[in-house]
Design an enzyme around this catalytic site. Structure first.
Site, PDB file in Angstrom:
ATOM      1  CB  CYS A  26     -20.990   0.040 -31.714  1.00 18.88           C
ATOM      2  SG  CYS A  26     -21.897  -1.119 -32.775  1.00 18.88           S
ATOM      3  CB  CYS A  82     -19.810  -0.142 -39.428  1.00 17.70           C
ATOM      4  SG  CYS A  82     -19.091  -1.538 -38.550  1.00 17.70           S
TER       5      CYS A  82
END
Length: 273
Positions: free
Chosen positions: A183, A73
């Site tokens: 992302c 992440c």
């Protein structure tokens, strides 16, 4: 379970990273931990993000005896890694937006970073740009909505292409030749992103680089005998943990299709349903 590789994310985005790691290390056990109760991470305050992630990951590492943690992440990687490494005794790998290879690949020297608002505004991101892309014009685009759209696609199989086209319109107008997917959710939308942006824009993510790093670190921490023993181990175990009260049937099906045999909710004092 023999010391699994633990992949962590706020939602399903980390599955794109896990897939790259499994290509290089197919004979390993895996755990996938996603904190979907607090999704999207780009909206959280920094200290809340740090304390929640560290408590959750530490709990699962202790339970599964993981060999290594991959924080798949970008938002969490920019703030959580120091605290996590101070807590754990095993290697921790984070995600770095692929700014360096984007700058090297770009012919027009106009590149973009598409990430969550949290990643876009971090000082860390600006340091990467300054260090590796100082000869490029770099456009930054922050979106939490795309994270939710990726989650929606996996859970339901549906995606609003008209809305996606609206969200991406500033990127289309920016006239880039390389776009960094900053992302891990965004590779889940790769085909749709390419459709809207056109073939003239190259999409880059960090999945392959992360996989290579994990393989290197595991080789450094294990003996040849352990590696050979794991290669011979055929009954692979894959566990998934989530934090929300429940998950949609479509998401559960996706996880099963990925090879996960157990899906389990896990809670800490920092998570909520």
């Amino acid at each position: 379970m023999s010391q699994p590789i633990l992949v962590f994310d706020s939602g399903i985005g980390g599955l794109s990273v896990l897939a790259e790691i499994r290509k290089l290390l197919p004979h390993h056990d895996y755990c996938y931990l996603f904190d979907n109760a607090r999704l999207p991470y780009g909206e959280l305050e920094e200290q809340e993000l740090i304390s929640g992630c560290v408590a959750l990951i530490d709990q699962v590492v202790e339970r599964t005896h993981a060999a290594i943690v991959v924080v798949a992440c970008n938002t969490a990687s920019t703030v959580v890694l120091p605290a996590l490494r101070a807590t754990l005794s095993i290697p921790v790998v984070g995600v770095v937006p692929a700014i360096k290879p984007a700058a090297q690949l770009s012919k027009s020297k106009r590149i973009g970073l598409l990430a969550t608002p949290g990643t876009v505004k971090r000082h860390y991101t600006y340091e990467l740009i300054s260090q590796f892309a100082d000869d490029c014009h770099v456009e930054l685009f922050g979106s939490s909505e795309l994270v939710l759209m990726a989650e929606q696609k996996i859970a339901t199989g549906q995606l609003d292409m008209a809305r996606l086209t609206q969200v991406l319109s500033p990127i289309v107008e920016a006239d880039l030749d390389v776009l960094v997917l900053g992302c891990t959710h965004f590779p889940m939308l790769r085909d749709e992103l390419q459709q809207v942006l056109g073939q003239g824009v190259t999409l880059l993510d960090s999945g392959e680089a992360i996989a290579k790093r994990v393989k290197t670190l595991l080789a450094e921490t294990k003996s040849d005998e352990q590696v050979q023993e794991e290669d011979a181990h055929s009954n692979l175990l894959m566990q998934a943990f989530y934090t929300k009260a429940e998950i949609r049937e479509g998401l559960a099906t996706t996880l099963v299709d990925c090879g996960f045999s157990t899906l389990e909710r896990i809670t800490t004092i920092n998570s909520n349903g």
